[in-house]
Scaffold this motif. Structure first.
Motif: not given
Length: 398
Positions: A191, A222, A232, A386
């Motif tokens: 991430a 993501r 997400l 994320q």
């Protein structure tokens, strides 16, 4: 016109122009019949700091005929010898040498003796053959270096930002650096790297993201969650409102390229990065890079680390490599000693950021930083969206 003879003749006729050609040239840039002449002139210039046709002929009598032939070849062109012209001819010699080298590698690639495993290395060498600019790696007097510093006081250092302000306050990444992001699974390595990749591309850098574990579609989900600040899960379920999706328009303009690299090695990554003219590359994650020549995992990761460091330095590309940490780092503040399977990573990384997550707190630690301080960075990970965010202290909240 025989450009090789003309250039050598020009340096003999007007020796003061040698400094604008000889430092950039090597013996392999010349055909076999002229290599002894170049070696003679280069040796004379390196020894005495000057060129002289008479002295060259006297010192290397076996090359006298060839030396005089170069002078005659240049004189027959009837052109005014200037710095610009010598630099132009030098460039042509380098280009001709690069073309010859590229053709030789192409023939090698087409050989029946070449295996599929040989191709990434050949591809990388082809890219190197097309890189004509040489580093100015000769000795320089300290006075010249100091003057160069003073003359460039108004120029700001050319750093490549991570795009995360609290990190950029302490981290100064330069072209040719190797930046390692280490962490346990689910600590947010991927991430963070995707957030950095988007921010760097948004600032105009050409970024290539090599994923050895996750497919591009999953990574895209993501990125969407990160850029829209939405869960997400909503992205995966395709339940994000259409009005929110309008915020993705910026992504269409970003010079960010994502590719699966499963089963590939550093040579292949280097070849692809050069083909794409990347300024920054991300590798997720380095322990998955292939190295078929190693006898064991320790030797494999050591070789991969050295190869990534070399890739960064020889190409000027910023390499951001993700790395797994050993399991004993799962419930303690991580250190560079926890980088999995090789201590070479700690040595080769110009900067190392370690991420740690448990039920009580999140930690981001700059464990190594050649260009700034080390220590904990006030970052936290919003796993749902994320996103990496700056931790706000109680005093700042008030």
């Amino acid at each position: 016109m025989n450009i090789h003879k003309v250039l050598l003749g020009a340096l003999l006729i007007k020796p003061d122009l040698a400094a604008y050609a000889l430092p950039d040239l090597e013996i392999e840039h010349f055909p076999a019949d002229l290599q002894p002449v170049f070696a003679a002139l280069s040796g004379l210039w390196n020894t005495k700091g000057e060129l002289d046709a008479v002295a060259a002929c006297a010192r290397y009598p076996e090359q006298k005929a060839a030396i005089l032939e170069c002078v005659q070849e240049c004189e027959s062109e009837c052109v005014r010898l200037t710095r610009d012209r010598v630099e132009e001819w030098t460039r042509l010699v380098l280009e001709q040498s690069a073309l010859t080298r590229f053709q030789e590698l192409s023939i090698q690639a087409a050989s029946s003796l070449t295996t599929f495993a040989d191709l990434p290395g050949l591809y990388s060498k082809m890219g190197e053959a097309l890189t004509l600019d040489r580093e100015e790696d000769d000795f320089k007097p300290i006075g010249e270096l100091v003057n160069n510093y003073v003359c460039k006081l108004s120029e700001k250092p050319k750093y490549i930002p991570s795009g995360i302000p609290v990190l950029d306050k302490h981290l100064h990444l330069s072209p040719g650096n190797l930046f390692i992001i280490g962490g346990r699974p689910s600590a947010g390595k991927t991430a963070l790297s995707l957030q950095m990749a988007c921010e760097q591309a948004r600032r105009g850098f050409r970024v290539c993201y090599f994923s050895l574990e996750t497919d591009p579609d999953t990574l895209t989900a993501r990125i969407i969650a990160n850029r829209l600040a939405v869960p997400l899960a909503d992205v995966k379920n395709k339940s994000v409102p259409q009005s929110d999706l309008d915020g993705l328009a910026e992504l269409h303009k970003l010079p960010l390229f994502i590719r699966s690299a499963s089963g590939r090695g550093v040579g292949w990554v280097k070849a692809q990065a050069q083909r794409m003219k990347a300024q920054v590359i991300f590798i997720d994650y380095l322990q998955l890079l292939a190295d078929g020549k190693a006898k064991d995992r320790y030797q494999a990761i050591t070789g991969i680390s050295i190869a990534l460091h070399e890739l960064a330095q020889t190409t000027g590309i910023l390499v951001v490599a993700l790395a797994q940490l050993n399991r004993n780092a799962a419930h303690a503040s991580p250190s560079t000693a926890d980088l999995k399977e090789s201590g070479q990573l700690e040595q080769d990384g110009d900067a190392i950021l370690l991420l740690s997550a448990d039920k009580e707190q999140y930690q981001a630690i700059l464990a190594k930083n050649k260009e700034g301080r080390v220590g904990e960075i006030p970052l936290t990970f919003d796993k749902t969206r994320q996103r990496f965010l700056t931790v706000t202290s109680e005093l700042e909240r008030r």
